[in-house]
Design a protein around this motif. Structure first.
Motif, short mmCIF file in Angstrom:
data_model
loop_
_atom_site.label_atom_id
_atom_site.label_comp_id
_atom_site.label_asym_id
_atom_site.label_seq_id
_atom_site.Cartn_x
_atom_site.Cartn_y
_atom_site.Cartn_z
N ARG A 140 0.85 -1.18 0.00
CA ARG A 140 0.00 0.00 0.00
C ARG A 140 0.89 1.25 0.00
O ARG A 140 2.10 1.17 0.21
N ARG A 141 0.32 2.39 -0.21
CA ARG A 141 1.07 3.64 -0.19
C ARG A 141 1.61 3.91 1.20
O ARG A 141 0.89 3.81 2.19
N PRO A 145 6.44 9.06 0.16
CA PRO A 145 7.00 8.30 -0.97
C PRO A 145 8.52 8.20 -0.87
O PRO A 145 9.21 9.17 -0.53
N ASP A 149 7.27 2.77 3.50
CA ASP A 149 6.31 1.94 2.76
C ASP A 149 5.38 1.25 3.74
O ASP A 149 5.56 1.32 4.95
N GLN A 520 2.08 15.06 -2.25
CA GLN A 520 1.34 13.80 -2.22
C GLN A 520 -0.11 14.00 -2.66
O GLN A 520 -0.67 13.19 -3.41
N LEU A 524 -1.86 12.15 -5.79
CA LEU A 524 -3.07 11.34 -5.63
C LEU A 524 -4.16 11.79 -6.59
O LEU A 524 -4.89 10.96 -7.16
N SER A 527 -3.14 10.58 -10.03
CA SER A 527 -3.20 9.12 -10.18
C SER A 527 -4.60 8.63 -10.48
O SER A 527 -4.79 7.51 -10.95
#
Length: 528
Positions: A140-141, A145, A149, A520, A524, A527
């Protein structure tokens, strides 16, 4: 009521009293116990007895299951899948004997009993193929980043308690157990005392397929006696039954801080739109309302028909219903079988009588048929049903359905949603896209378009369950196996503690962290 004179019921099957005694002996007890009589609805004669287990027996069964569960959970999931796949094969291979047993215990017609055998085999194949991926570890995210993790693993909850009903004893004792076992859990199953032999036969086949001893346990007996004892000793409860009992199960599970899934009652609507093919809709109504003599939680009990199609649909539905045959043969002949027992037959008959007293008209059926079997009741169609009457609002759970005209789709949807129940519904139309649009407006967990229930139930990759007073949770699909696991997240930082480095002012660190968070958020959005 007089009983039908028939040959000894077991002589018509591939079973014997010795076979049933051997199945009863599979129930392990801690000592001498009273027995519960099991009767065949076809004749109301006793076919055998089962132990009346106690809370102590439940405790022992749960303890054995818990002891066996650790090793089962450590068994590679591919091996667990192979065992369940083999079990599905055995169910198919022993189909005829299992059909005899289902008919013997329930009195349903063979054409309806076969749905259970096919369902269990299909469910085994589905979860053996797709279940391992549904519970596989996954990434998972992370929080930041490249700097951190996260991975999620799924562990079995432990011991699952299954309380299954009498109306579909083969399907509903196993549909919940298969994904639970694949996920690495042990299972303690409490079948209804009216239909215990099917579950015991399935336990025998699980063992033959290679399931280790004690991973699947069965306790038999009275629900109010051993049901609470079971809930107190397991880590998850899967219950299928009445809404009233489901509330008690949920309350006790909540007190124990364990999760549960509940498939409860329904008062399912069927909507026949103005452009529907009335012949097709009538065939669907017959299948849905009278499968298993209406003793099906997914059965439509309220049919709302557009004024433009009402007369034509009613003529087609009545004609098709009057063509059904009642019977109790152990062969693919009769269309509709028996109700489960005398008490239930009384409830169904009383509901119809009360509806008539409230102004309803019986346009087909409405009679007991002791000439066919002690608990047989004709498929019954009612019109002019008072919308506030008991039969319009509460589940009948028998071969009884009402048909009501409506002024259009909006009224049909409004009437369909005028119920605390929300298990299953169906929409009938030549325009399938329009049917899906209408389905989205209906407050039910499953809605079928141009099918009464089978298209939804047999879609084992899609979740199935109720809303409102029809229950909690879902069976089938990835949702059906993930209810039996606990998710564990392992988050790893590559840079150590996420705090200001030595010598860096806190305001600078906060500014940098805010910038990373903003980045982030943008990533998101992109994405998606």
């Amino acid at each position: 009521m007089s009983h039908v004179s028939v040959p000894p019921i077991l002589d018509e099957t591939r079973l014997s009293s010795g076979r049933l005694e051997n199945l009863s002996a599979r129930v392990e007890t801690t000592g001498g116990r009273e027995s519960i009589s099991v009767c065949a609805p076809a004749t109301d004669d006793e076919i055998g007895t089962i132990p009346a287990c106690t809370a102590t027996d439940v405790e022992v069964a749960a303890s054995r299951a818990r002891s066996a569960q650790s090793a089962w959970a450590e068994t590679p999931v591919e091996q667990r899948a192979s065992i369940l796949r083999r079990f599905g094969d055995l169910v198919s291979e022993r189909r005829e004997a299992l059909l005899d047993l289902v008919q013997l215990e329930t009195g349903k017609s063979r054409r309806h009993a076969v749905e259970e055998v096919l369902d269990v085999s299909l469910t085994c194949s589905y979860y053996a193929a797709y279940g391992p991926d549904a519970i596989a570890e996954e990434g998972r995210r992370g929080a930041i980043p490249l700097a951190a993790d996260a991975r999620v693993s799924y562990d079995p909850v432990g011991v699952v308690g299954i309380i299954s009903p009498w109306n579909y004893p083969l399907t509903l004792s196993m549909t919940d157990a298969i994904p639970a076992l694949l996920a690495g859990n042990a299972v303690v199953c409490k079948p209804d005392e009216k239909t215990p032999y099917v579950a015991l036969a399935l336990a025998e086949l699980l063992e033959a397929a290679g399931l280790p001893p004690d991973v699947f346990q069965i306790v038999t007996g009275d629900g109010p006696t051993i049901g609470p004892a079971l809930i107190d000793r397991v880590d998850y409860v899967a219950f299928t039954g009445s809404t009233e009992t489901g509330r008690a199960v949920a309350e006790q599970a909540g007190q124990n801080l364990i999760d549960c899934s509940l498939e409860l009652g329904g008062k399912n609507p069927m909507l026949v739109l103005a452009d529907a093919d009335v012949e097709t809709a009538a065939r669907g109504a017959v299948q849905g309302a009278f499968t298993n003599a209406g003793q099906l939680c997914l059965a439509p009990e309220r049919i709302y028909v557009d004024d433009a199609r009402y007369d034509a649909f009613l003529d087609a539905f009545v004609g098709a219903t009057r063509g059904l045959t009642l019977g109790l043969a152990f062969e693919y002949g009769p269309d509709v079988g028996s109700l489960i027992d005398g008490d239930h037959t009384e409830r169904v008959a009383a509901a119809v009588e009360a509806a008539v007293d409230d102004g309803a008209s019986v346009v087909s059926g409405g009679r007991r048929r002791p000439d066919v079997g002690p608990f047989c009741y004709e498929p019954t169609i009612l019109t002019e049903v008072d919308p506030d009457s008991q039969i319009a609002c509460e589940e009948t759970f028998g071969p009884v359905v009402s048909v009501t005209p409506v002024s259009g789709t909006d009224e049909a949807i409004e009437r369909a949603n005028d119920s605390p129940y929300g298990l299953n519904a169906s929409v009938w139309t030549r325009d399938r896209e329009r049917g899906r649009e209408v389905a989205r407006e209906i407050d039910c967990g499953t809605v079928c378009v141009n099918d009464a229930y089978m298209a939804g139930w047999a879609a084992v990759d899609a979740p199935m369950g109720g809303v409102g007073d029809s229950g909690l949770g879902r069976r089938h699909g990835p949702e059906g196996i993930r209810r039996y696991v606990e998710a564990q997240t392992i988050a790893t930082s590559r840079i150590g503690p996420l705090e200001p480095p030595s010598g860096v002012p806190t305001r600078w660190f906060v500014r940098a962290l805010s910038g990373l968070t903003a980045l982030q958020r943008r990533l998101l959005r992109w994405s998606r």
